[in-house]
Design an enzyme around this catalytic site. Structure first.
Site, PDB file in Angstrom:
ATOM      1  N   ASP A   1      41.050   9.554 -28.267  1.00 37.53           N
ATOM      2  CA  ASP A   1      41.541   8.306 -27.926  1.00 37.53           C
ATOM      3  C   ASP A   1      40.826   7.283 -28.771  1.00 37.53           C
ATOM      4  O   ASP A   1      41.476   6.180 -29.233  1.00 37.53           O
ATOM      5  CB  ASP A   1      41.629   8.051 -26.442  1.00 37.53           C
ATOM      6  CG  ASP A   1      42.613   8.934 -25.768  1.00 37.53           C
ATOM      7  OD1 ASP A   1      43.754   8.398 -25.655  1.00 37.53           O
ATOM      8  OD2 ASP A   1      42.221  10.362 -25.386  1.00 37.53           O
TER       9      ASP A   1
ATOM     10  N   CYS B   1      43.405  19.108 -22.775  1.00 40.38           N
ATOM     11  CA  CYS B   1      44.389  17.863 -22.643  1.00 40.38           C
ATOM     12  C   CYS B   1      45.617  18.265 -23.326  1.00 40.38           C
ATOM     13  O   CYS B   1      45.994  19.489 -23.494  1.00 40.38           O
ATOM     14  CB  CYS B   1      43.832  16.538 -22.740  1.00 40.38           C
ATOM     15  SG  CYS B   1      44.853  15.132 -22.024  1.00 40.38           S
TER      16      CYS B   1
HETATM   17  C1  RUB Z   1      45.477  12.037 -24.017  1.00 34.95           C
HETATM   18  C2  RUB Z   1      44.409  12.775 -24.619  1.00 34.95           C
HETATM   19  C3  RUB Z   1      44.635  12.940 -26.098  1.00 34.95           C
HETATM   20  C4  RUB Z   1      44.450  11.876 -26.995  1.00 34.95           C
HETATM   21  C5  RUB Z   1      44.900  12.138 -28.351  1.00 34.95           C
HETATM   22  O1  RUB Z   1      44.959  11.510 -22.764  1.00 34.95           O
HETATM   23  O2  RUB Z   1      43.124  12.626 -24.218  1.00 34.95           O
HETATM   24  O3  RUB Z   1      43.637  14.178 -26.268  1.00 34.95           O
HETATM   25  O4  RUB Z   1      45.188  10.803 -26.509  1.00 34.95           O
HETATM   26  O5  RUB Z   1      46.225  12.638 -28.620  1.00 34.95           O
HETATM   27  P1  RUB Z   1      46.379  10.824 -21.736  1.00 34.95           P
HETATM   28  P2  RUB Z   1      47.037  12.462 -29.612  1.00 34.95           P
HETATM   29  O6  RUB Z   1      47.070  12.119 -21.202  1.00 34.95           O
HETATM   30  O7  RUB Z   1      45.640  10.379 -20.497  1.00 34.95           O
HETATM   31  O8  RUB Z   1      46.946   9.872 -22.469  1.00 34.95           O
HETATM   32  O9  RUB Z   1      46.473  13.535 -30.697  1.00 34.95           O
HETATM   33  O10 RUB Z   1      48.510  12.672 -29.513  1.00 34.95           O
HETATM   34  O11 RUB Z   1      46.937  10.721 -30.244  1.00 34.95           O
END
Ligand code: RUB
Length: 306
Positions: A198, A129
C-alpha cells in the site's frame, strides 16, 4: 460537483473497492466525473471543487499514497496550465487522467513481466491479502504455461484472501487457502513469498495488509525469499520529511460484530515490514533493493516531491 465523488469515497472506505491500485483508479475516475459535471464558472472555482473532491478521497483511506500521488499529479496539470476556460480545463483533466492511467497500466505490464521470471517450475508460492498486481502476475505466469501452485492466507478480519483464492481458481491455478496463523507451519512447503504494497517509505520499509510483517518474519526465519510487488508510485514522499505513514485503524465490528461493550478491540488495517526482511521490490524498474527506492523515485518521478 463534489457530491459526485462522495459515493466512490464511501465505496473505498467500506472496502467495496479495495487494494491500492483499484482505489487509485477509482479515485481518478471520481475526479474525472466531478470535472464533467462541474458547476464552476472560473478556474479558481474549479480548483476549489477539485480540492474538496481530493479531500473526500484522501480521507476515505489513510494509507494510500498511490491514490494521493495520482490525484495530486492530475490536479497539478490544471494548476500549471495557462488555460482558464472551465470546459478546456475539464478536458485537460480528462486527458491527464488518461495519461496517468496509461502509465500505471504500462508499469504493471513491466512488473508482471519481470516478476514472472522469479517463478521457478513446480514452485509453491505464498501470498497474503488481495493484491491485484500479485494476482495479475500469477495469472499471467500461468497463461505462459508455468507450473506452480499458490497458498493464500484468508486475511482476517475481512477475508480478502478469499478474493485472491477465487480469482486464482477461476484462472485454473491450483490454490490452497490457509488461516493467517498457519503461515509459520506452512512456510517449509513454500518456495517464494509474493505480497503487494500500500505504501513504501523513504527508508524502503513497506506497508501492506496487517499480518504481512509476520509472514516476512516467518519467511526470514525459514530462509525463504520474500518479495514485494509494487509500482514505485506507492512511495510516500511525506516520509522523506520525517512523517510516519499513517496506519488506518478500522472499525472494531469488522473483528467482532456483537462484542461485549467493555471489550477493547484494536483493528489496524496495515503493518510495516522493515526493509531488511525484504529480498527485493519487484517494480517497473526491475527488482530493486528496498533501500534504493528513494533514489529510483527521485530519478523517475521527480514531480512527486513538489
Ligand atoms: C489490500 C492490500 C494489498 C495492497 C496492494 O488491502 O493490502 O496487498 O493494497 O494491492 P485492503 P494492489 O484490502 O485493505 O485495501 O497490488 O492491488 O495495489
Amino acid at each position: 460537483m463534489v457530491e459526485n465523488v462522495r459515493p466512490i469515497a464511501k465505496k473505498i472506505s467500506e472496502l467495496k473497492i479495495q487494494g491500492a491500485r483499484n482505489i487509485a483508479i477509482a479515485a481518478i475516475e471520481a475526479i474525472v466525473e466531478l470535472s464533467k459535471v462541474t458547476k464552476a464558472k472560473t478556474k479558481k472555482e474549479f480548483l476549489i471543487e477539485l480540492s474538496e473532491g481530493k479531500k473526500l478521497l484522501f480521507n476515505s483511506r489513510e494509507t494510500e499514497p498511490l491514490m494521493r500521488n495520482a490525484i495530486r499529479w492530475i490536479i497539478n496539470q490544471i494548476e500549471k496550465t495557462g488555460k482558464k476556460e472551465v470546459l478546456k480545463l475539464s478536458q485537460i483533466l480528462k486527458s491527464s487522467a488518461d495519461e496517468f492511467l496509461k502509465k500505471l497500466e504500462e508499469s504493471q505490464e513491466k512488473i508482471v513481466n519481470i516478476g514472472k521470471k522469479r517463478i521457478r517450475k513446480n514452485s509453491i508460492i505464498l501470498t497474503h491479502c488481495h493484491s491485484s498486481t500479485v494476482t495479475k502476475l500469477l495469472i499471467d505466469a500461468n497463461k505462459d504455461g508455468k507450473n506452480f501452485e499458490v497458498f493464500c492466507t484468508e486475511t482476517r478480519p475481512v477475508f480478502q484472501g478469499r478474493i485472491t483464492a477465487q480469482e486464482l481458481i477461476t484462472n485454473g491455478i491450483k490454490t490452497t487457502l490457509i488461516v493467517d496463523s498457519a503461515a509459520r507451519s506452512i512456510i517449509k512447503e513454500i518456495d517464494l513469498v509474493l505480497v503487494g504494497a500500500d505504501a513504501i517509505t523513504s527508508e524502503g520499509n513497506v506497508i501492506n495488509k496487517i499480518g504481512t510483517s509476520t509472514i516476512a518474519l516467518v519467511a526470514k526465519e525459514a530462509r525463504k525469499p520474500f518479495y514485494v510487488v509494487s509500482e514505485l508510485l506507492k512511495f510516500d514522499p511525506a516520509t522523506v520529511c520525517g512523517d510516519y505513514e499513517k496506519i488506518e485503524e478500522r472499525d472494531p465490528s469488522e473483528i467482532w460484530k456483537d462484542a461485549p461493550g467493555n471489550l477493547i478491540i484494536k483493528n489496524p488495517a496495515f503493518d510495516v515490514t522493515r526493509r531488511d526482511f525484504i529480498h527485493g521490490i519487484i517494480c517497473e524498474q526491475g527488482i530493486i533493493p528496498p533501500h534504493s527506492i528513494f533514489e529510483l523515485v527521485r530519478r523517475n518521478y521527480k514531480w512527486i516531491f513538489k
